[in-house]
Write a protein that holds these residues in place. Sequence first.
Motif, mmCIF file in Angstrom:
data_model
loop_
_atom_site.group_PDB
_atom_site.id
_atom_site.type_symbol
_atom_site.label_atom_id
_atom_site.label_comp_id
_atom_site.label_asym_id
_atom_site.label_seq_id
_atom_site.Cartn_x
_atom_site.Cartn_y
_atom_site.Cartn_z
ATOM 1 N N ARG B 190 0.977 -1.135 0.000
ATOM 2 C CA ARG B 190 -0.025 0.000 -0.204
ATOM 3 C C ARG B 190 0.996 1.272 -0.015
ATOM 4 O O ARG B 190 0.720 2.260 -0.830
ATOM 5 N N ILE B 191 1.809 1.188 0.651
ATOM 6 C CA ILE B 191 2.671 2.371 0.942
ATOM 7 C C ILE B 191 3.518 2.731 -0.223
ATOM 8 O O ILE B 191 3.728 3.852 -0.743
ATOM 9 N N GLU B 192 3.907 1.248 -0.933
ATOM 10 C CA GLU B 192 4.771 1.677 -2.165
ATOM 11 C C GLU B 192 3.776 2.354 -3.179
ATOM 12 O O GLU B 192 4.399 3.044 -4.107
ATOM 13 N N MET B 193 2.688 1.615 -3.368
ATOM 14 C CA MET B 193 1.466 2.086 -4.332
ATOM 15 C C MET B 193 1.252 3.687 -4.046
ATOM 16 O O MET B 193 1.295 4.217 -5.159
ATOM 17 N N GLN B 194 1.077 3.934 -2.844
ATOM 18 C CA GLN B 194 0.865 5.504 -2.463
ATOM 19 C C GLN B 194 2.242 6.300 -2.917
ATOM 20 O O GLN B 194 1.908 7.275 -3.887
ATOM 21 N N ASP B 195 3.256 6.014 -2.716
ATOM 22 C CA ASP B 195 4.494 6.426 -3.299
ATOM 23 C C ASP B 195 4.510 6.501 -4.745
ATOM 24 O O ASP B 195 4.649 7.776 -5.385
ATOM 25 N N LEU B 196 4.302 5.770 -5.315
ATOM 26 C CA LEU B 196 3.964 5.668 -6.923
ATOM 27 C C LEU B 196 3.165 6.337 -7.440
ATOM 28 O O LEU B 196 3.329 7.214 -8.220
ATOM 29 N N LEU B 197 1.857 6.484 -6.806
ATOM 30 C CA LEU B 197 0.808 7.349 -7.161
ATOM 31 C C LEU B 197 1.334 8.869 -7.083
ATOM 32 O O LEU B 197 1.027 9.558 -7.909
ATOM 33 N N ALA B 198 1.778 9.040 -5.888
ATOM 34 C CA ALA B 198 2.199 10.491 -5.722
ATOM 35 C C ALA B 198 3.260 11.143 -6.850
ATOM 36 O O ALA B 198 2.906 12.245 -7.173
ATOM 37 N N ALA B 199 4.106 10.134 -6.931
ATOM 38 C CA ALA B 199 5.202 10.512 -7.972
ATOM 39 C C ALA B 199 4.781 10.827 -9.365
ATOM 40 O O ALA B 199 4.824 11.742 -10.053
ATOM 41 N N ILE B 200 3.522 9.739 -9.733
ATOM 42 C CA ILE B 200 3.077 9.997 -11.129
ATOM 43 C C ILE B 200 2.249 11.320 -11.153
ATOM 44 O O ILE B 200 2.219 11.908 -12.131
ATOM 45 N N TRP B 201 1.336 11.405 -10.060
ATOM 46 C CA TRP B 201 0.548 12.629 -10.153
ATOM 47 C C TRP B 201 1.214 13.903 -9.953
ATOM 48 O O TRP B 201 1.049 14.958 -10.668
ATOM 49 N N GLN B 202 2.506 13.856 -9.441
ATOM 50 C CA GLN B 202 3.471 15.070 -9.587
ATOM 51 C C GLN B 202 3.724 15.365 -10.577
ATOM 52 O O GLN B 202 3.934 16.538 -11.168
ATOM 53 N N GLN B 203 4.160 14.516 -11.632
ATOM 54 C CA GLN B 203 4.641 14.540 -12.818
ATOM 55 C C GLN B 203 3.638 14.858 -13.985
ATOM 56 O O GLN B 203 3.793 15.718 -14.727
ATOM 57 N N GLN B 204 2.524 14.377 -13.681
ATOM 58 C CA GLN B 204 1.552 14.793 -14.699
ATOM 59 C C GLN B 204 0.426 15.665 -14.574
ATOM 60 O O GLN B 204 -0.200 16.072 -15.248
ATOM 61 N N ARG B 205 0.025 15.707 -12.944
ATOM 62 C CA ARG B 205 -0.745 16.843 -12.688
ATOM 63 C C ARG B 205 -2.321 16.936 -13.169
ATOM 64 O O ARG B 205 -2.655 17.829 -13.559
ATOM 65 N N PHE B 206 -2.770 15.636 -13.478
ATOM 66 C CA PHE B 206 -4.129 15.295 -13.586
ATOM 67 C C PHE B 206 -4.839 15.666 -12.326
ATOM 68 O O PHE B 206 -4.440 15.730 -11.265
ATOM 69 N N THR B 207 -6.256 15.949 -12.442
ATOM 70 C CA THR B 207 -6.950 15.929 -11.272
ATOM 71 C C THR B 207 -7.462 14.737 -10.750
ATOM 72 O O THR B 207 -7.676 13.795 -11.524
ATOM 73 N N ALA B 208 -7.153 14.631 -9.473
ATOM 74 C CA ALA B 208 -7.303 13.235 -9.088
ATOM 75 C C ALA B 208 -8.307 13.144 -7.696
ATOM 76 O O ALA B 208 -8.374 13.994 -6.838
ATOM 77 N N VAL B 209 -9.424 12.265 -7.878
ATOM 78 C CA VAL B 209 -10.300 12.164 -6.708
ATOM 79 C C VAL B 209 -9.977 10.836 -6.111
ATOM 80 O O VAL B 209 -10.329 9.597 -6.982
ATOM 81 N N LEU B 210 -9.582 10.716 -4.909
ATOM 82 C CA LEU B 210 -9.520 9.175 -4.442
ATOM 83 C C LEU B 210 -10.364 9.205 -3.305
ATOM 84 O O LEU B 210 -10.490 9.760 -2.426
#
Lengths: 285, 272
Positions: B190-210
Amino acid sequence: MALAAQAEPNLETPSETAPAAPAPSRLGLARLDPGAALAWLVPALLIVVWQAGASLGWIPGNVLPAPTAVAAAGWRALWSGELWANLQISFLRALAGFAIGGGLGFVLGLANGLSKLSERLTDTTLQMVRNVPHLALIPLVILWFGIDEEAKIFLVALGVLFPIYINTFHGIRTADPQLVEMGRIYGMSPWRLFTRVILPGALPSIFVGLRFALGIMWLTLIVAETISASSGIGYMAMNAREFMLVDVVVLAILIYALLGKLADSLARLLERLCLQWHPAFQTKR
Amino acid sequence: MIATTLQRQGVTLEPARPVRQPVMPHHGVTLDLQNLGKSFGANPVLRGIDLKVPAGQFLAVVGRSGCGKSTLLRLLVGLDRPSIGQLLISGRPATAGVARIMFQEPRLLPWARVLANVEVGLTPVGGAAERRAQALQLLAQVGLADRARDWPAVLSGGQRQRVALARALASEPRLLALDEPLGALDALTRIEMQDLLAAIWQQQRFTAVLVTHDVAEALALADRVIVIEGGRIALDLDVPLARPRQRGSAELAALEGRILDQLLAPGRGDHR
Ligand SMILES: Nc1ncnc2c1ncn2[C@@H]1O[C@H](COP(=O)(O)OP(=O)(O)OP(=O)(O)O)[C@@H](O)[C@H]1O
Ligand SMILES: [Mg+2]
């Protein structure tokens, strides 16, 4: 059950399965393909016992001739060309009937699985027809077609239609709604949705229908050829009965067994090829 | 690892800067929910949600089970129509096909190899070789390039979810909805995936609703957390903390306390 148990280790990563692999002795046997050898052990034993019984006189020759006698009859029939000709005609009948009935069943199964309207229109009728044992139609079929090819092909087609229809229908109907929704989210066209999501999901069920239908195909053909035919393996057996040639009758029965097994093996092979993705069909690496 | 790569590329935010002014230009859409409501028969699940989400924001939605979080997401991505109110995406009425959604289940095609599953997410233009290369690149982004030829059945749960993420990102969505995508994973994955998600979001800056049940997860990832209760927004909280966030920091603990207080407050909650 056995399949599922076998498949389970595949769900884990290879690095995890490697140390948990079966003991070395079993691995050694695996290389010789024990499954295939074991499968033929019982038939081979039966033939040995049968031969011994016949040779020792326990089984009278006019009840059940020895395997060697049956083999000799087979050799004679093969030599005269009679066996080959009959085999060919039986095979063609089976194929034609299967293609027609299976094709119809498949198309109806798809149509009714995909369209509510089509289901409303035809499903009740099909279920009613399905509940009539198709072999009960033999007298009517003889009246309609005589003992021509159409009679046999019609019966085979009718027998094969329902297992294919029901299982195709069921497979399509039970398509995973979550995957279908996924397809919609990813903008799949109806055709893509069908070919990428619905049909592949229905394949396991369709294969069940296919193998079931193959069994019915042989059964129907045997009965039809035995009752009304002037050629084919079933006719060969009936003809031999009139001349009290028990060895030829037994030969015909054995040929049916082999043909049935052959058809089933082909279906299994096809299944294995088409369902590689399925955990139950994944070979260990 | 990806986070450190991004750091080296200078993508990280200066600590003092408010999070909602990203370094990269906004790629995401704005969301404007006006009195948005949804009923199933006589059962009103959402009773008028008013919410404005700026482009590129990472919004987390928490709430008790059955409060309508999934329903809200389905409205956002156009899988359902609202019963009342309206939803504007970048100022225009919502149309299907802009957004991507990830569910708790990966929803991969079992009969397609991992690579082909990612290709499902690509817009059907370009040659086969080009699509393949693109899909491979996406797989590499989630660290699964070496599993391209595998069947989904042999992957672990976390790996499957990463394939689903690669597929969701394939069309470079401007809105990514995530419905408890990590809910079925173990704590570490979970924590690994959270980091991955955060990194990708920071790169792409789509609007995210979690949508998540895990308040800590919401706070680790989001710019803003809303709590839904009784079909309305009961709490709307900014998370003005710089990234990467220190798990277990005092500020996060304080915010977590506020959200949990709201969730556990007696006499509220179940509206049914
Ligand atoms: N298609 C539907 N038909 C009827 N009722 C529905 C439907 N979808 C959801 N509901 C109802 O709406 C309410 C909210 O459901 P929803 O799935 O949005 O909850 P949730 O907040 O996502 O819960 P959870 O955290 O458990 O996933 C529930 O009471 C559910 O029974
Ligand atoms: Mg939900």
